[in-house]
Design an enzyme around this catalytic site. Structure first.
Site, short mmCIF file in Angstrom:
data_model
loop_
_atom_site.label_atom_id
_atom_site.label_comp_id
_atom_site.label_asym_id
_atom_site.label_seq_id
_atom_site.Cartn_x
_atom_site.Cartn_y
_atom_site.Cartn_z
N GLU A 37 -3.89 2.30 -7.32
CA GLU A 37 -4.34 3.40 -6.47
C GLU A 37 -3.42 4.60 -6.68
O GLU A 37 -2.34 4.68 -6.07
CB GLU A 37 -4.25 3.00 -4.99
CG GLU A 37 -5.13 1.87 -4.57
CD GLU A 37 -5.41 1.93 -3.07
OE1 GLU A 37 -6.58 2.01 -2.70
OE2 GLU A 37 -4.46 1.94 -2.28
N HIS B 118 0.86 -1.20 0.00
CA HIS B 118 0.00 0.00 0.00
C HIS B 118 0.89 1.24 0.00
O HIS B 118 1.96 1.25 0.63
CB HIS B 118 -0.92 -0.01 1.22
CG HIS B 118 -1.97 1.06 1.15
ND1 HIS B 118 -1.69 2.37 1.47
CD2 HIS B 118 -3.26 1.02 0.76
CE1 HIS B 118 -2.80 3.09 1.27
NE2 HIS B 118 -3.76 2.30 0.85
P1 PGA Z 1 -9.63 6.20 0.43
O1 PGA Z 1 -8.38 5.20 0.65
O2 PGA Z 1 -10.75 5.36 -0.11
O3 PGA Z 1 -9.92 6.73 1.81
O4 PGA Z 1 -9.18 7.26 -0.51
C1 PGA Z 1 -8.10 4.21 -0.28
C2 PGA Z 1 -6.86 3.47 0.10
O5 PGA Z 1 -5.89 4.09 0.53
O6 PGA Z 1 -6.80 2.24 -0.03
#
Ligand code: PGA
Length: 256
Positions: free
Chosen positions: A167, A97
């Site tokens: 992401e 992540h």
């Molecule tokens: P968010 O986070 O939906 O609060 O933007 C997503 C993530 O970091 O996995």
């Protein structure tokens, strides 16, 4: 045959108490049971893991960890090992992540974790994403290298077991309207599939699930899933609101 949709709740370091964790988890389990065509994974903090795991006898929601130590039990201060996670019923593990990469986790660290998860017959959800976009589109080669290096020397037969969560860091923790548009995400899905195609061959491309994450909400989830052609979503803040999270599961259940 189309792949089943996968919706992942990443609670990060939330909520404060185990009572709150139970309430949120119960809400998520209820929605998951209602829309059973969607696969749901809930990733609590290590501290709430056991509380949450005890809420279901036959899991309607799979249990995921937000990270793992890539070794067995022993002298690893501050870590939760993969065998500890397995013990409480964890089947999925988020690796790489961006919030962990920003704390110093390298691509090699991510690859080691990915391989540990696979070796333990669990499903890795590997996150990739650029910090920002530049006009010259250098972020594309960043994504290419980050993906290839984070996969390490993965064997082709194992690649289909990996879930890739794209992401973009600039879209995480922002507002509904800052999330990627579905049509832009579709371009990224094609780009990621091309990288996989070039490195591993065409036959594995369609087997790898690609998720989107970054400010997903009930408002934008439909566009991202429908027009982005993703296999699912990785959700941070909205996964702490079981009602909204339930709406997103419902939306996912309606996407072809
Ligand atoms: P968010 O986070 O939906 O609060 O933007 C997503 C993530 O970091 O996995």
């Amino acid at each position: 045959m189309s792949k089943s949709k996968l919706i992942v709740a990443n609670w990060k370091a939330n909520p404060l108490t185990s009572t709150e964790a139970k309430t949120i988890a119960k809400g998520i389990i209820k929605s998951a049971k209602k829309y059973s065509s969607v696969d749901v994974v809930m990733c609590p903090s290590a501290l709430h893991m056991e509380t949450v795991s005890k809420l279901q006898k036959t899991p309607a929601v799979a249990l995921g960890a937000q990270n793992t130590y890539p070794g067995t039990v022993g002298s690893h201060t501050g870590e939760a090992t993969i065998d500890m996670l397995k013990q409480v019923g964890v089947t999925h593990v988020i690796v790489g992540h961006s919030e962990r990469r920003l704390m110093g986790e390298t691509e090699q660290d991510v690859a080691v974790r990915l391989h540990t998860v696979l070796k333990n017959k669990m499903t890795p959800i590997m996150c990739i994403g650029e910090l920002e976009r530049d006009k010259e589109a250098r972020y594309l080669s960043f994504i290419h290298d980050q993906l290839i290096h984070s996969l390490g020397h993965i064997e082709k037969k194992d690649l289909a077991k990996v879930v890739i969560a794209y992401e973009p860091v600039w879209a995480i923790g922002a507002s509904d309207s800052d999330a990627m548009k579905g049509s832009d995400m579709y371009e990224m899905v094609i780009f990621i599939q091309r990288i996989i195609n070039d490195a591993y061959g065409a036959d594995v491309v369609k087997k790898v699930k690609i998720l989107y994450g970054g400010s997903v909400s009930p408002i934008n989830a439909g566009d991202i899933m429908e027009n982005g052609h993703v296999d699912g979503l990785l959700i941070g803040r909205q996964s702490l609101h079981s009602e909204n999270f339930g709406k997103i599961i419902e939306i996912a259940s309606k996407v072809q």
